[in-house]
Every structure is written in structure tokens, then in C-alpha cells.
Design an enzyme around this catalytic site. Structure first.
Site, short mmCIF file in Angstrom:
data_model
loop_
_atom_site.label_atom_id
_atom_site.label_comp_id
_atom_site.label_asym_id
_atom_site.label_seq_id
_atom_site.Cartn_x
_atom_site.Cartn_y
_atom_site.Cartn_z
N ASN A 1 -3.51 -1.50 -7.71
CA ASN A 1 -2.44 -0.69 -8.31
C ASN A 1 -2.62 -0.46 -9.81
OD1 ASN A 1 -1.34 -0.26 -5.84
ND2 ASN A 1 0.44 -1.58 -6.10
N HIS B 1 10.24 -9.54 -11.21
CA HIS B 1 10.51 -9.13 -9.83
C HIS B 1 9.58 -9.90 -8.91
CE1 HIS B 1 11.76 -6.71 -6.52
NE2 HIS B 1 10.58 -6.17 -6.35
O1 TXD Z 1 11.75 -3.27 -6.71
C1 TXD Z 1 10.67 -2.74 -6.72
N1 TXD Z 1 10.12 -2.41 -7.87
C2 TXD Z 1 9.95 -2.44 -5.47
C3 TXD Z 1 8.58 -2.00 -5.55
C4 TXD Z 1 10.59 -2.55 -4.21
C5 TXD Z 1 9.92 -2.18 -3.06
C6 TXD Z 1 8.54 -1.68 -3.08
N2 TXD Z 1 7.95 -1.65 -4.35
C7 TXD Z 1 6.61 -1.07 -4.53
O2 TXD Z 1 6.72 0.35 -4.61
C8 TXD Z 1 5.61 -1.29 -3.43
O3 TXD Z 1 5.07 -2.59 -3.48
C9 TXD Z 1 4.59 -0.22 -3.76
O4 TXD Z 1 3.73 -0.67 -4.80
C10 TXD Z 1 5.44 0.94 -4.28
C11 TXD Z 1 5.62 2.09 -3.32
O5 TXD Z 1 6.18 1.65 -2.11
P1 TXD Z 1 6.28 2.64 -0.85
O6 TXD Z 1 6.90 1.87 0.25
O7 TXD Z 1 6.86 3.95 -1.24
O8 TXD Z 1 4.71 2.83 -0.52
P2 TXD Z 1 3.99 3.98 0.31
O9 TXD Z 1 4.86 4.52 1.38
O10 TXD Z 1 2.63 3.47 0.69
O11 TXD Z 1 3.83 5.15 -0.78
C12 TXD Z 1 2.96 5.04 -1.85
C13 TXD Z 1 2.37 6.43 -2.07
C14 TXD Z 1 1.45 6.90 -0.91
O12 TXD Z 1 1.92 8.13 -0.39
C15 TXD Z 1 0.09 7.03 -1.56
O13 TXD Z 1 -0.71 8.07 -1.02
C16 TXD Z 1 0.48 7.30 -3.01
O14 TXD Z 1 1.56 6.41 -3.25
N3 TXD Z 1 -0.58 7.11 -3.96
C17 TXD Z 1 -0.73 7.88 -5.07
N4 TXD Z 1 0.02 8.89 -5.54
C18 TXD Z 1 -0.39 9.48 -6.68
N5 TXD Z 1 -1.51 9.09 -7.34
C19 TXD Z 1 -2.27 8.08 -6.90
N6 TXD Z 1 -3.37 7.71 -7.58
C20 TXD Z 1 -1.89 7.43 -5.71
N7 TXD Z 1 -2.41 6.41 -4.99
C21 TXD Z 1 -1.61 6.22 -3.93
#
Ligand code: TXD
Length: 313
Positions: free
Chosen positions: A98, A178
Site C-alpha cells: 500500500n 487504528h
Molecule cells: O478505518 C479505516 N481506515 C479502514 C481502512 C477501515 C476498513 C478498511 N480500510 C482499508 O481501506 C482497507 O484495509 C484497504 O486498505 C482500504 C480499501 O478497502 P476496500 O474494502 O474498499 O478495498 P477494495 O474493495 O479492494 O478496494 C480498493 C480499490 C480496488 O478497486 C483497487 O483496484 C484500487 O483500490 N486500487 C487503486 N486505485 C487507484 N490507484 C491505485 N494505484 C490502486 N491500486 C489499487
């Protein structure tokens, strides 16, 4: 007045719910950005939502993209780009992958949205928000992390369930990082203005604090493939709402500390006022010795991850 523009970087689980909430609350137009391989997915998701605005009765342009030029001039940027946890993983297990993603996102946001209020959601939260700020160099008021709103929402919900009262009447804050070392503050929790400690015995309070600290992991285990997304999305949108409407809500957010709570140059969860100036003020609460010691443990856990970030960027 022209509509505000909200850019969601990452169009996965949390991104999807945030887009819907943003439109329903009429906060502005939404642009959802994901990687080129996911362009069809985000375009489809946003078109689907746009087609629902007629029955939902709200007006918002909703678009999906993989081109950063489309987020240009956004007023708010909320970042969930990255990987979520799978069962058995800690949030810190996500750091390696990440931090690379956040580095790329931060450089693009710096280029296209230098004046945006930026809310980081990606885990491990406290070190990802630190990394984002380090790369962009944005003013500290304009960069914060979402964790405390979610952690305190979980804490409030468990208290309301236990007492069988409205969650609206439960006011609470959760400090620190967190992760499993977060610091719920029962001493400062109230239910309809009455101290929680008057209403619940110490054992039940401790059980609820413990469940709060492990609440994300509880969901990860149940889902089996991914982490919580409804409550994190609602929490991040609550922060965006307070900024866009200049509500000046007092919310626990990951903010850059520069001496507050005796901590310097780390992002950590503390109560803050969120208004048109972004993180307008950090509120310093006088902690007792036990609470201060727990905050220190939480800070130590975050420090380890920051060393890893500093080695990488
Ligand atoms: O309280 C908190 N802060 C949190 C954080 C609570 C719950 C989840 N939390 C974190 O949020 C979790 O551990 C993940 O690191 C993020 C996102 O969770 P989500 O459930 O939305 O994950 P998904 O469904 O896998 O979505 C992540 C998206 C996915 O569509 C990828 O293709 C995209 O991120 N992605 C990117 N987008 C743009 N640019 C780049 N480089 C990229 N890489 C992956």
C-alpha cells in the site's frame, strides 16, 4: 453555486458506498478513479448509480475513470486505493504494497488537486496518512486520516446495543492508532449526558472496549474476503460533510501532532474540529496516567510502521 467535486481514489467496496452516500447527501458531483484494469468496473458502477439518481431523487454527476486529469480541481479527495486485509492478516501486513500505491496516488493528487481536503482511509492508516502528507507536502490542516470516527462509531454502537438505548445519545471518542492498541475512553463517554461509568459496570465496559479494539478483525473473519466497508464509508463521508458544510464537528481523526499530547511529527487519532479550514483545531484532553500510558503504547506501535515508511519514501 456550482456543485462541489468529490474525488474517490479507489473504486472498491468502500469507494462504492461512499459514492452513493455522497450523492444521497447531495454533497456534490462524484468522480471515482481506479487503475486502468478496473476502468470498466468503475465506469459501470458509476453509471449504475447515475441511473438510480432518478428514483433516489438527487442530482449529481457520477463518473468513473482511470485518468487523473478527470479529478482536477476536486474539493475533497478520499483515498481507499490499496489492498484490504484477508483473514489472518494484520493491517501492518499491507504496508509494503500500500505504500507504493499511496506514493503514486499522492503524486497525482499533488498535481491535480493541490487545494483539496484529503482524507486517507487506506491501511495501515496512521502510516499511510503520514506517507501521503510527506509526499505531497500539503498543509497539515488539509490532510487527515479516517479511523477514529469508525472506531468510536463501533464503540458507541456496542454501548447502545448493551444498554438498549438510541445510539444518537451515546457520545464517545477513541484515541490513538487504528489497530489493536487504539484507546477507547470510557471515562469521557456519555449517554444522554450521563457518564457511562454511572450506567455500566467496569467489567462490561472493558468487554465492550475489547470488542471495539478487535471489531475490524471480527468483520474480516466473518466476511472471509475483504474488510468492513459500510461503516468505514459512512465515517469518511461524515468527515467530508463536516468540511464541505463547515459544520465544525468534533470528530476523532488521524491528525498531524506537533507537540499536542506530548507527541511530535506523528499522525495519530485525536479529537479535532473539522470545518471549512480542514482540521481547524486539535482538542487536547487532559488524560489520566492510565490513558496516557495506553496512548503511548499505541504511539509506539505506529512508530514502528513509520520507520518502514521512511525507509521506502
Ligand atoms: O478505518 C479505516 N481506515 C479502514 C481502512 C477501515 C476498513 C478498511 N480500510 C482499508 O481501506 C482497507 O484495509 C484497504 O486498505 C482500504 C480499501 O478497502 P476496500 O474494502 O474498499 O478495498 P477494495 O474493495 O479492494 O478496494 C480498493 C480499490 C480496488 O478497486 C483497487 O483496484 C484500487 O483500490 N486500487 C487503486 N486505485 C487507484 N490507484 C491505485 N494505484 C490502486 N491500486 C489499487
Amino acid at each position: 453555486m456550482a456543485r462541489k467535486k468529490i474525488a474517490l481514489i479507489g473504486g472498491g467496496q468502500i469507494g462504492g458506498i461512499m459514492a452513493l452516500l455522497t450523492a444521497q447527501k447531495q454533497l456534490g458531483d462524484v468522480v471515482m478513479l481506479d487503475i486502468p484494469e478496473m476502468e470498466g468496473m468503475v465506469k459501470g458502477k458509476m453509471l449504475d448509480m447515475a441511473e438510480g439518481t432518478a428514483v433516489g431523487g438527487y442530482d449529481a454527476n457520477m463518473t468513473g475513470t482511470s485518468n487523473y486529469a478527470d479529478i482536477e480541481g476536486a474539493d475533497v479527495v478520499i483515498i481507499t486505493a490499496g489492498l484490504p486485509r484477508k483473514p489472518g492478516m494484520t493491517r501492518d501486513d499491507l504496508l509494503d504494497i500500500n505504500v507504493k500505491i499511496i506514493t503514486n496516488v499522492a503524486n497525482q493528487v499533488k498535481k491535480y488537486c493541490p487545494n483539496a481536503f484529503c482524507i486517507i482511509v487506506t491501511n495501515p492508516l496512521d502510516s499511510m496518512v503520514y506517507a501521503f502528507r510527506k509526499i505531497t507536502g500539503f498543509s497539515k490542516n488539509m490532510v487527515c486520516g479516517m479511523a477514529g470516527v469508525l472506531d468510536s462509531s463501533r464503540f458507541r454502537s456496542f454501548i447502545a446495543m448493551e444498554l438498549n438505548v438510541s445510539v444518537e445519545d451515546v457520545a464517545a471518542t477513541v484515541l490513538g492508532g487504528h489497530g489493536p492498541t487504539m484507546v477507547p475512553l470510557p471515562r469521557l463517554t456519555t449517554v444522554g449526558g450521563i457518564p457511562l461509568t454511572e450506567l455500566m459496570d467496569a467489567e462490561t465496559i472493558e468487554a465492550i472496549s475489547k470488542r471495539t479494539r478487535a471489531a475490524g478483525t471480527e468483520i474480516v473473519k466473518l466476511l472471509g474476503n475483504g474488510s468492513a466497508f459500510f461503516s468505514p464509508a459512512a465515517s469518511a463521508i461524515e468527515m467530508a460533510n463536516s468540511y464541505l458544510l463547515d459544520k465544525k464537528r468534533v470528530l476523532p481523526v488521524a491528525a498531524l501532532l506537533e507537540g499536542e499530547y506530548g507527541i511530535n511529527n506523528y499522525y495519530l487519532g485525536v479529537p479535532a474540529v473539522i470545518g471549512a479550514g480542514g482540521v481547524e483545531k486539535i482538542i487536547e484532553v487532559k488524560l489520566n496516567d492510565d490513558e496516557q500510558a495506553l496512548l503511548q503504547v499505541s504511539l509506539d506501535a505506529v512508530k514502528g510502521a513509520i520507520v518502514d515508511v521512511d525507509e521506502r519514501i
